[in-house]
Design an enzyme around this catalytic site. Structure first.
Site, PDB file in Angstrom:
ATOM      1  N   LYS A 194      48.148  33.507  43.418  1.00 43.41           N
ATOM      2  CA  LYS A 194      48.143  34.291  42.190  1.00 43.41           C
ATOM      3  C   LYS A 194      49.554  34.259  41.605  1.00 43.41           C
ATOM      4  O   LYS A 194      50.543  34.327  42.332  1.00 43.41           O
ATOM      5  CB  LYS A 194      47.735  35.742  42.474  1.00 43.41           C
ATOM      6  CG  LYS A 194      46.339  35.879  43.060  1.00 43.41           C
ATOM      7  CD  LYS A 194      46.014  37.322  43.366  1.00 43.41           C
ATOM      8  CE  LYS A 194      44.637  37.466  43.961  1.00 43.41           C
ATOM      9  NZ  LYS A 194      44.285  38.874  44.265  1.00 43.41           N
ATOM     10  N   GLY A 209      40.499  37.997  42.928  1.00 41.99           N
ATOM     11  CA  GLY A 209      39.766  39.257  42.835  1.00 41.99           C
ATOM     12  C   GLY A 209      40.513  40.337  43.586  1.00 41.99           C
ATOM     13  O   GLY A 209      41.610  40.108  44.111  1.00 41.99           O
ATOM     14  N   GLU A 265      55.899  39.115  40.906  1.00 40.78           N
ATOM     15  CA  GLU A 265      55.455  38.108  39.949  1.00 40.78           C
ATOM     16  C   GLU A 265      55.402  38.650  38.528  1.00 40.78           C
ATOM     17  O   GLU A 265      55.461  37.898  37.560  1.00 40.78           O
ATOM     18  CB  GLU A 265      54.060  37.591  40.336  1.00 40.78           C
ATOM     19  CG  GLU A 265      54.017  36.816  41.639  1.00 40.78           C
ATOM     20  CD  GLU A 265      54.419  35.368  41.462  1.00 40.78           C
ATOM     21  OE1 GLU A 265      54.817  34.999  40.351  1.00 40.78           O
ATOM     22  OE2 GLU A 265      54.330  34.619  42.447  1.00 40.78           O
ATOM     23  N   LYS A 307      47.667  40.571  34.913  1.00 45.73           N
ATOM     24  CA  LYS A 307      47.466  41.840  35.608  1.00 45.73           C
ATOM     25  C   LYS A 307      48.783  42.379  36.164  1.00 45.73           C
ATOM     26  O   LYS A 307      48.983  43.600  36.266  1.00 45.73           O
ATOM     27  CB  LYS A 307      46.464  41.681  36.745  1.00 45.73           C
ATOM     28  CG  LYS A 307      47.028  40.949  37.966  1.00 45.73           C
ATOM     29  CD  LYS A 307      46.042  40.872  39.096  1.00 45.73           C
ATOM     30  CE  LYS A 307      46.711  40.414  40.383  1.00 45.73           C
ATOM     31  NZ  LYS A 307      47.330  39.079  40.264  1.00 45.73           N
ATOM     32  N   ALA A 330      44.202  42.117  51.927  1.00 41.41           N
ATOM     33  CA  ALA A 330      43.939  41.329  53.130  1.00 41.41           C
ATOM     34  C   ALA A 330      43.455  42.172  54.307  1.00 41.41           C
ATOM     35  O   ALA A 330      42.501  41.796  55.004  1.00 41.41           O
ATOM     36  CB  ALA A 330      45.200  40.557  53.522  1.00 41.41           C
TER      37      ALA A 330
END
Length: 333
Positions: A105, A136, A286, A191, A140
């Site tokens: 991602k 999605g 990120e 996001k 984890a």
């Protein structure tokens, strides 16, 4: 039964290796970390990343050739900043029938979407392996523990996405499929911008402070509204917004106390400058890179992006955290 190579045995790769093994598949995990290799081989547990999780039946190797041998699906469970190095290594040894499933991602170096960079690498190597992406709300530890989880598999070839979703779904991992890999990756990056802004609300403090859940919900809504408009203009299919890869992943990223992007925003909201906020997080945030990338793309394409611009001004120190959220709430007012 399907044969799966999981390249990268961090938190998520380990979690997937566990549930796919439990589901009766042949799974071979690959890692460059000697301590991870030794731990799994000797005890069946990845003590570094998921010490409470047993990997029944999963194989482990440090040899890429061994991992790829006989694999029908090659899962790239690698951080975005190293994934292209591994793609370089496997590009010349992949068989055309082997399907690549990218879990990364965020953005690749050069502020490109990861799948764009992977396709360039595969093309340069003369590799015709099909590529799909999966994303999605997939924390984890919850995946490994068997918490019911949904995610979306997307490929330009819908038949590839459908096959992967059907064959990789388990009793606890429910995969949907779509033919919108671009939209999935755009949402996967955007996001993190919204998560930064929601974290700022947490950093401002609740009750006696200027923040709180009401404010965070309002900022979340403003960000989601801009994402629906902006990402569709950039090529995302509108249906992806309401999928696990859209609002599903966004919700977890923007609200989970464990999210590094939300945490970075929280530090910014508490008054810390960007360099100090980034230095306080263990993993890369990120959202900072994504904000700059979307601001540049929107400007280049002549698309209005006031939410992105508002977050960018905070990152650049042009506005304070309280002024930033106030500006975000004035969008479309």
């Amino acid at each position: 039964m399907i044969s799966i190579a999981v390249l990268g045995l961090g938190n998520f790769g380990t979690a997937l290796a566990r549930i796919w093994s439990l589901h009766g598949n042949r799974v071979c995990g690959w890692t460059v970390e000697e301590e991870v290799f030794a731990s799994i081989r000797e005890t069946g547990v990845n003590a570094k990343y998921l010490p409470d999780v047993v990997l029944p039946g999963a194989e482990v190797t440090m040899d890429l050739g061994v991992a790829l041998d006989g694999a029908e699906v090659v899962v790239l469970a690698l951080p975005s900043h190293v994934i292209l190095e591994v793609v370089d290594d496997i590009g010349t040894i992949l068989a055309d029938r082997q399907i690549l499933l990218d879990l990364a991602k965020g953005l690749a170096p050069g502020e490109r979407l990861v799948s764009e960079a992977i396709k360039e690498k595969l093309g340069a190597a003369g590799c015709a392996s099909p590529l799909a992406v999966m994303t999605g709300p997939t924390i984890a530890r919850e995946v490994a523990a068997g918490v019911l989880t949904t995610a979306l598999v997307a490929s330009e070839e819908l038949s590839i996405a459908r096959t992967l979703a059907q064959r990789l779904s388990t009793d606890t991992l429910k995969l949907r499929f779509a033919n919108d890999p671009l939209g999935v990756e755009l949402w996967g990056a955007f996001k993190n911008v919204i998560a930064l802004a929601c974290g700022v609300c947490d950093g401002l403090g609740g009750e006696n402070g200027a923040g709180g859940d009401n404010l965070k919900a309002a900022v979340f809504t403003a960000g989601f509204r801009e994402a629906c408009r902006l990402l569709q203009a950039m090529g995302a299919q509108p249906e992806t917004a309401l999928s696990p890869a859209g609002v599903g992943d966004l919700f977890v990223t923007a609200t989970s106390p464990h999210g590094r992007n939300r945490r970075t925003g929280e530090l910014l909201g508490s008054g810390k400058p960007l360099d100090e906020a980034l230095g306080s997080t263990v993993m890369v945030s990120e959202g900072v890179r994504a904000t700059r990338m979307f601001a540049a793309r929107a400007a280049a394409e002549g698309l209005p992006a006031p939410f992105v611009t508002g977050v960018l001004e905070l990152l650049d120190g042009a506005v304070t955290a309280p002024d930033c959220v106030q500006a975000l709430l004035q969008i479309d007012a």
